[in-house]
Design an enzyme around this catalytic site. Sequence first.
Site, PDB file in Angstrom:
ATOM      1  N   PRO A   2     -23.451  32.209 -41.262  1.00 21.02           N
ATOM      2  CA  PRO A   2     -23.069  30.836 -41.648  1.00 21.02           C
ATOM      3  C   PRO A   2     -23.974  29.812 -40.958  1.00 21.02           C
ATOM      4  O   PRO A   2     -24.172  29.868 -39.755  1.00 21.02           O
ATOM      5  CB  PRO A   2     -21.628  30.696 -41.136  1.00 21.02           C
ATOM      6  CG  PRO A   2     -21.174  32.067 -40.777  1.00 21.02           C
ATOM      7  CD  PRO A   2     -22.397  32.889 -40.506  1.00 21.02           C
ATOM      8  N   GLU A   3     -24.559  28.922 -41.744  1.00 20.13           N
ATOM      9  CA  GLU A   3     -25.343  27.827 -41.176  1.00 20.13           C
ATOM     10  C   GLU A   3     -24.521  26.546 -41.318  1.00 20.13           C
ATOM     11  O   GLU A   3     -23.382  26.577 -41.780  1.00 20.13           O
ATOM     12  CB  GLU A   3     -26.690  27.718 -41.896  1.00 20.13           C
ATOM     13  CG  GLU A   3     -27.569  28.939 -41.651  1.00 20.13           C
ATOM     14  CD  GLU A   3     -28.980  28.586 -41.221  1.00 20.13           C
ATOM     15  OE1 GLU A   3     -29.175  27.519 -40.605  1.00 20.13           O
ATOM     16  OE2 GLU A   3     -29.888  29.373 -41.510  1.00 20.13           O
TER      17      GLU A   3
END
Length: 268
Positions: A2-3
């Site tokens: 996840p960014e």
Amino acid sequence: MPELPEVEITRRGVVPHLAGQTIRRVIVRVPKLRWPVPPEIARLKNRRVISVGRRAKYLLVELAGGHIIIHLGMTGSIRVLPAPRPAAKHDHIDVHLANGKVLRYTDPRRFGCWLWSETADHKLFANFGPEPLTARFSAKYLFEKSRKKTTPVKPWLMDCRVVVGVGNIYASESLFRAQISPKRRARTLTLADCQRLATAIKQVLRQSIKHGGTTIRDFLGAEGQPGYYARKLKVYDHAGEPCPRCGATIKKITQTQRSTFYCPKCQR
Ligand SMILES: [Zn+2]
């Protein structure tokens, strides 16, 4: 992994279910994620959720009297169950709410974290630069910050002291959009380059949040993890393919142990 866009989409997905609710109890099944889950977390009860914020890739659940700080690590995800149900192997933390719903944290690789802090200003955030989607992150800021910096611009952008939440994928994509070579030394950026770069970073992140927000599976009651969307990327992971702008071949290089993708012709 996840960014920033995925963390922001998670925040927006859980806010309607969480804000204003009261926590009845918290079940911590695995007391060690990246760091030990502090005992205060498991003792939380009858506390109201005031807001759910974000700093860099951390979620900040503000309660009366303190904050739960959550990082999704490599494989963490959060969803909201309409009612309690048995936990599967990687469902490590459940937060039971007064309305009967359950916030469930799942993390197969356990690189995420849950921490407790009395204030929103945790020491983890002490050296953080500005948020990329705020007015403080501007061309002028980037220009002043990059003077005398001999680091190549791509790893420089990924330094959280410069700006938070610009990870490997979005650094490559933003430099492509701004037509700046990832190998340029930061100090060679002109004010005009910084203008294009600041704009590109904001656009790339905003588009990703918007795209993800419309394609991600519902956070409420979905089986398994909330499905992260397929990112729409122009250069990242496209080595050997034609540049969508000029047709030259996209190249892959390694910078500070991370893969960088760029067009050697139209990024200067
Ligand atoms: Zn090109």
